[in-house]
Design a protein around this motif. Sequence first.
Motif, PDB file in Angstrom:
ATOM      1  N   GLY A   1      69.581  21.041  42.760  1.00  0.00           N
ATOM      2  CA  GLY A   1      69.347  22.067  41.737  1.00  0.00           C
ATOM      3  C   GLY A   1      68.354  23.108  42.216  1.00  0.00           C
ATOM      4  O   GLY A   1      68.555  24.317  42.034  1.00  0.00           O
TER       5      GLY A   1
ATOM      6  N   VAL B   1      69.771  25.606  44.643  1.00  0.00           N
ATOM      7  CA  VAL B   1      70.584  26.660  44.036  1.00  0.00           C
ATOM      8  C   VAL B   1      69.714  27.841  43.613  1.00  0.00           C
ATOM      9  O   VAL B   1      70.052  29.005  43.844  1.00  0.00           O
ATOM     10  CB  VAL B   1      71.366  26.103  42.822  1.00  0.00           C
ATOM     11  CG1 VAL B   1      72.053  27.234  42.057  1.00  0.00           C
ATOM     12  CG2 VAL B   1      72.389  25.069  43.272  1.00  0.00           C
ATOM     13  N   THR B   2      68.565  27.547  42.980  1.00  0.00           N
ATOM     14  CA  THR B   2      67.782  28.620  42.368  1.00  0.00           C
ATOM     15  C   THR B   2      66.656  29.171  43.235  1.00  0.00           C
ATOM     16  O   THR B   2      66.185  30.280  43.001  1.00  0.00           O
ATOM     17  CB  THR B   2      67.171  28.142  41.039  1.00  0.00           C
ATOM     18  OG1 THR B   2      66.437  26.930  41.279  1.00  0.00           O
ATOM     19  CG2 THR B   2      68.245  27.905  40.008  1.00  0.00           C
TER      20      THR B   2
ATOM     21  N   ILE C   1      67.345  32.538  44.862  1.00  0.00           N
ATOM     22  CA  ILE C   1      67.426  33.540  43.793  1.00  0.00           C
ATOM     23  C   ILE C   1      66.032  33.854  43.276  1.00  0.00           C
ATOM     24  O   ILE C   1      65.664  35.017  43.084  1.00  0.00           O
ATOM     25  CB  ILE C   1      68.328  33.026  42.648  1.00  0.00           C
ATOM     26  CG1 ILE C   1      69.738  32.759  43.168  1.00  0.00           C
ATOM     27  CG2 ILE C   1      68.368  34.037  41.499  1.00  0.00           C
ATOM     28  CD1 ILE C   1      70.642  32.053  42.173  1.00  0.00           C
ATOM     29  N   GLY C   2      65.221  32.792  43.062  1.00  0.00           N
ATOM     30  CA  GLY C   2      63.855  32.997  42.580  1.00  0.00           C
ATOM     31  C   GLY C   2      63.026  33.808  43.548  1.00  0.00           C
ATOM     32  O   GLY C   2      62.215  34.642  43.145  1.00  0.00           O
TER      33      GLY C   2
ATOM     34  N   THR D   1      60.028  35.584  34.506  1.00  0.00           N
ATOM     35  CA  THR D   1      61.011  34.601  34.959  1.00  0.00           C
ATOM     36  C   THR D   1      60.490  33.158  34.933  1.00  0.00           C
ATOM     37  O   THR D   1      61.220  32.236  34.568  1.00  0.00           O
ATOM     38  CB  THR D   1      61.466  34.915  36.399  1.00  0.00           C
ATOM     39  OG1 THR D   1      60.321  34.906  37.277  1.00  0.00           O
ATOM     40  CG2 THR D   1      62.136  36.275  36.475  1.00  0.00           C
TER      41      THR D   1
ATOM     42  N   ALA E   1      62.028  29.233  33.683  1.00  0.00           N
ATOM     43  CA  ALA E   1      62.199  28.115  34.613  1.00  0.00           C
ATOM     44  C   ALA E   1      61.454  26.883  34.113  1.00  0.00           C
ATOM     45  O   ALA E   1      61.953  25.750  34.213  1.00  0.00           O
ATOM     46  CB  ALA E   1      61.690  28.522  36.005  1.00  0.00           C
TER      47      ALA E   1
ATOM     48  N   LEU F   1      66.793  22.993  38.990  1.00  0.00           N
ATOM     49  CA  LEU F   1      67.037  24.418  38.766  1.00  0.00           C
ATOM     50  C   LEU F   1      65.753  25.124  38.345  1.00  0.00           C
ATOM     51  O   LEU F   1      65.438  26.220  38.827  1.00  0.00           O
ATOM     52  CB  LEU F   1      68.110  24.602  37.682  1.00  0.00           C
ATOM     53  CG  LEU F   1      69.540  24.173  38.022  1.00  0.00           C
ATOM     54  CD1 LEU F   1      70.439  24.322  36.786  1.00  0.00           C
ATOM     55  CD2 LEU F   1      70.111  25.006  39.168  1.00  0.00           C
TER      56      LEU F   1
ATOM     57  N   GLY G   1      63.102  25.341  41.294  1.00  0.00           N
ATOM     58  CA  GLY G   1      63.369  26.397  42.270  1.00  0.00           C
ATOM     59  C   GLY G   1      62.911  27.765  41.805  1.00  0.00           C
ATOM     60  O   GLY G   1      62.655  28.652  42.623  1.00  0.00           O
ATOM     61  N   GLY G   2      62.792  27.937  40.486  1.00  0.00           N
ATOM     62  CA  GLY G   2      62.343  29.217  39.939  1.00  0.00           C
ATOM     63  C   GLY G   2      60.887  29.217  39.528  1.00  0.00           C
ATOM     64  O   GLY G   2      60.432  30.145  38.850  1.00  0.00           O
TER      65      GLY G   2
END
Length: 523
Positions: free
Chosen positions: A319, A322-323, A326-327, A339, A343, A375, A378-379
């Motif tokens: 997870g 994946v992020t 992007i983060g 953001t 998260a 997820l 990661g952010g």
Amino acid sequence: MSSQASAAPAKLDAAVFKIAGVVVLGAIMSILDITVVSVALPTFQREFDATYAEVAWTMTGYTLALATVIPLTGWAADRFGTKRLYMTALTLFTIGSVLCSTADNIGQLVGYRVLQGLGGGMLMPLGMTIMTRAAGPERIGRLMAVLGIPMLLGPIGGPILGGWLIEAASWHWIFLINLPIGVVALVYSWFALEKDNPEPSESFDFLGMLMLSPGLAAFLYGVSSLPEAGKFTATKVWVPMLIGALLVIGFVLYSFKPKHPLLDLRLLKNRNLSVSTITLAVFTIAFMGAGLLFPSYFLQIRGESTLSAGLLMAPQGIGAMVTMPIGGMLADKIPVGRTVPFALLLIAAGFFTFTQVGTDTSYVLLCGSLFVMGLGMGGTMMPIMTSALKTLTNHEVARGSTLLNILQQIAGSVGTAMMSVILTNQLNESPVIPGVTSPTGDPVTEAGAAIGAQHDPQIAAALPPDLLERGLNFAADSFATTFWVGFILTLLTLIPAFFLPRKRQESHLLDDQGAPAAPIVLH
């Protein structure tokens, strides 16, 4: 060949990725070693005929060494150069790993782990410094996402690799695996990193070192003794914690006097850095403390093997994988205050499932919740670190990353000890089995017997099934109660996160006068 442009390219180029490869290799060794050893503790108990409290010092000794050496890293990086110091840290870590594999008793293993920690403590702050300087303007977020790779591979690969090596070979290989990686990282560093151009030596803050490093070590020693002692009033807990706290407080009061303090707390005048570090510290206490209990639940309540427990933890890392990229990109474009709270809510949503765990909770539900937590993770971590470092000057980056690493290390140790104490005290409230004692003469609880029966058929055969079922249910409820604490702390992280930057800021490194820094010359 050197290259320089008037502005750094928006994307990470080959030269930066070459340097990133060096740092990621070192960070993977350091982080992987923590998670690999965590699943080997029961094996150490059997191999060295030691108690859990004794083998836990293989983790604690490593942590204390980290805390001792991290404060020196910022000064040493300026004095000796990052390349030279990074290669020294890699060498210490690799030698320590090989020595660990030769240990004949638990005392030797703890001693060699301390040597490992002296090298490992420098790898992460140095790596952050090297990569942040290499990125140049506008790219810190994406670079932090790259540095996040080992933070993903640690939770995913550590338990899986450790479980497989122990089952397929022997515990020695969880340390020997670092030898080839260390050699490759050393050769790679020699060719990939720029030649050092250390600045004129600043005066070394010996008085600060005599307060901060022993203070951190004493405080964390007291905190780490909590799970074994079970209460704050135990002498081995409160005395070192008090001495350590007084030394650290003394250092804080003193550190604003010298021109070049060991740890530059003046950086906290930067509101962006101070809010980011507070958010990161609260998050680390909540998530990292409870996070170490996830594999323990699979091992102790569900009776899984070390390899299976490692595989069940993989969705969390997937997870985050994946992020995190992007983060990192969003952190360069969107203020992290817009953001990170979302998260954190994802992490809390996944965390809530673990507050409801029992002896037969669906693995699909648990793995799905770990994926959702990943997820959110990661952010969270890398964007916060990006926010903390992006407004510092080029000269401040080494000291800023050192400060971040120290606070994160303290928070992680406090969180781990706190969750361990809560869980231990919960389990100790389980009814005692009349007439049954442990080999050390201590009474045995129903929950303790049920946990032991998960991996010992003799215990399972010797006690009534209804007693074991009752004990296992009590143990599962103890885990759920402990996870409630982590869940609430995760929600509390939203408070400092609310003060993270919510408006667009200049996202570039500054030079020492506060003007935009020229791109780093890469070779």
